[in-house]
Design a protein around this motif. Structure first.
Motif, short mmCIF file in Angstrom:
data_model
loop_
_atom_site.label_atom_id
_atom_site.label_comp_id
_atom_site.label_asym_id
_atom_site.label_seq_id
_atom_site.Cartn_x
_atom_site.Cartn_y
_atom_site.Cartn_z
N VAL A 105 74.01 9.04 -9.28
CA VAL A 105 73.21 10.07 -9.92
C VAL A 105 72.81 11.06 -8.84
O VAL A 105 72.06 10.71 -7.92
CB VAL A 105 71.95 9.50 -10.59
CG1 VAL A 105 71.13 10.62 -11.22
CG2 VAL A 105 72.32 8.45 -11.63
N CYS A 148 63.58 10.66 -17.01
CA CYS A 148 64.97 10.39 -16.60
C CYS A 148 65.00 9.31 -15.52
O CYS A 148 65.80 8.36 -15.59
CB CYS A 148 65.63 11.66 -16.08
SG CYS A 148 66.03 12.86 -17.36
N LEU A 188 72.52 13.15 -17.63
CA LEU A 188 72.26 11.74 -17.91
C LEU A 188 72.71 11.38 -19.32
O LEU A 188 73.39 10.36 -19.53
CB LEU A 188 70.77 11.44 -17.74
CG LEU A 188 70.30 10.03 -18.13
CD1 LEU A 188 71.02 8.96 -17.31
CD2 LEU A 188 68.78 9.90 -17.97
#
Length: 302
Positions: free
Chosen positions: A135, A92, A16
């Motif tokens: 992601v 996150c 990330l």
């Protein structure tokens, strides 16, 4: 925007942070031990790596936020420093929601097939030159390019994980995303006598109820638990079931039935047929019609 990653050695946080750095964010990071390969990469790309260990003095008041790695506990000295200074703290998954607040969030959940379904969607979108943020939370440890974030793409695809958001935030990651479009692949297990079974199912009920009002739930209706959870939800969303598509086998080849006839597939696992059916629904909700989906599927690499 200045951010600091606490526990940057964690693969999820590192990926990330790397994507945010590429997108113009100023990123620093710390950990009890930063693997040398990651430290080298950080330094080559202009990150502030710093020595191994926790340094509360690195948490300065000019930070816009800190992001916690999965193993960061509530007593971490840098986390305590951030709280004392009133700096915004994110997991996150919590940060990803904030980042994608104005995008269409597409979340693939379930205890199997998430990465496979995401790979189909990504390849179909790429085939048709459709921009896509993504992601990939889980998958092979050596999987590269787990995260792609832009300012321009309308959609972001996330593989939603039910594991804790961080050591300081026990709620499941996928409860943070509030998807516009969600897919539940399947959650049935062989551990129905497990005393935590009801707790596990409750996580998925909350996930379905977290879909934004007017959103879409695509679900595998051949998984009894998924079917029961989605159909019982009173969340005002559209519900689209999918099941194993019609197919046949010939000379060791799997042929998928389509409106244009049988299509040979470059797959060997029949379970992948479920994933293709779910991915088709998702792609259609992302603007890819059925004919265009099958056109891309013809060159799917598996």
């Amino acid at each position: 925007m200045r951010l600091h990653g606490i526990g940057i050695g964690n693969k999820e946080l590192f990926s990330l942070a790397q994507a945010l750095h590429h997108n113009g964010y100023e990123i620093s990071g710390s950990d009890e031990h930063i693997p040398e390969i990651r430290r080298t990469e950080m330094e080559e790309q202009g990150w502030e790596a710093g020595p191994d260990g926790w340094f509360p003095e690195r948490i300065t008041s000019d930070l816009d936020g800190v992001i916690l790695g999965a193993g960061t506990g509530p007593e971490n000295p840098e986390l305590l420093s951030a709280k004392e200074k009133g700096i915004k703290v994110y997991s996150c998954s919590g940060f990803l929601y904030e980042y994608s607040r104005y995008k269409t969030r597409v979340v693939i959940a379930g205890n199997y097939g998430r990465t496979s379904i995401a790979s189909v969607i990504m390849q179909v979108m790429d085939y048709h030159d459709k921009g896509l943020d993504y992601v990939i939370e889980s998958g092979p440890e050596d999987l590269k390019n787990r995260v792609c974030l832009t300012n321009d793409n309308e959609f972001i695809l996330i593989t939603g994980d039910e594991s804790p958001s961080s050591g300081a935030e026990p709620s499941p990651k996928f409860h943070n995303y509030l998807p516009n479009i969600a897919l539940l692949s399947g959650i049935a297990t062989d551990t129905t006598e497990d005393p935590s079974e009801e707790e596990r199912l409750a996580k998925y009920r909350v996930f379905v109820d977290s879909i934004v009002k007017g959103g879409i739930a695509v679900y595998n209706e051949e998984d009894g638990e998924v079917k029961a959870i989605v159909e019982a939800s009173e969340n005002p969303i559209r519900k689209h079931p999918y099941r194993l598509p019609e197919y046949e086998e010939s000379n060791g080849e799997i042929l998928l039935e389509t409106p244009e006839g049988a299509m040979p597939l470059n797959i060997s696992d029949k379970q992948m047929l479920f994933h293709l059916a779910g991915a088709k629904w998702i792609c259609q909700h992302m603007g890819i019609d059925e004919d265009d989906f099958y056109e891309a599927l013809a060159v799917f690499a598996g």
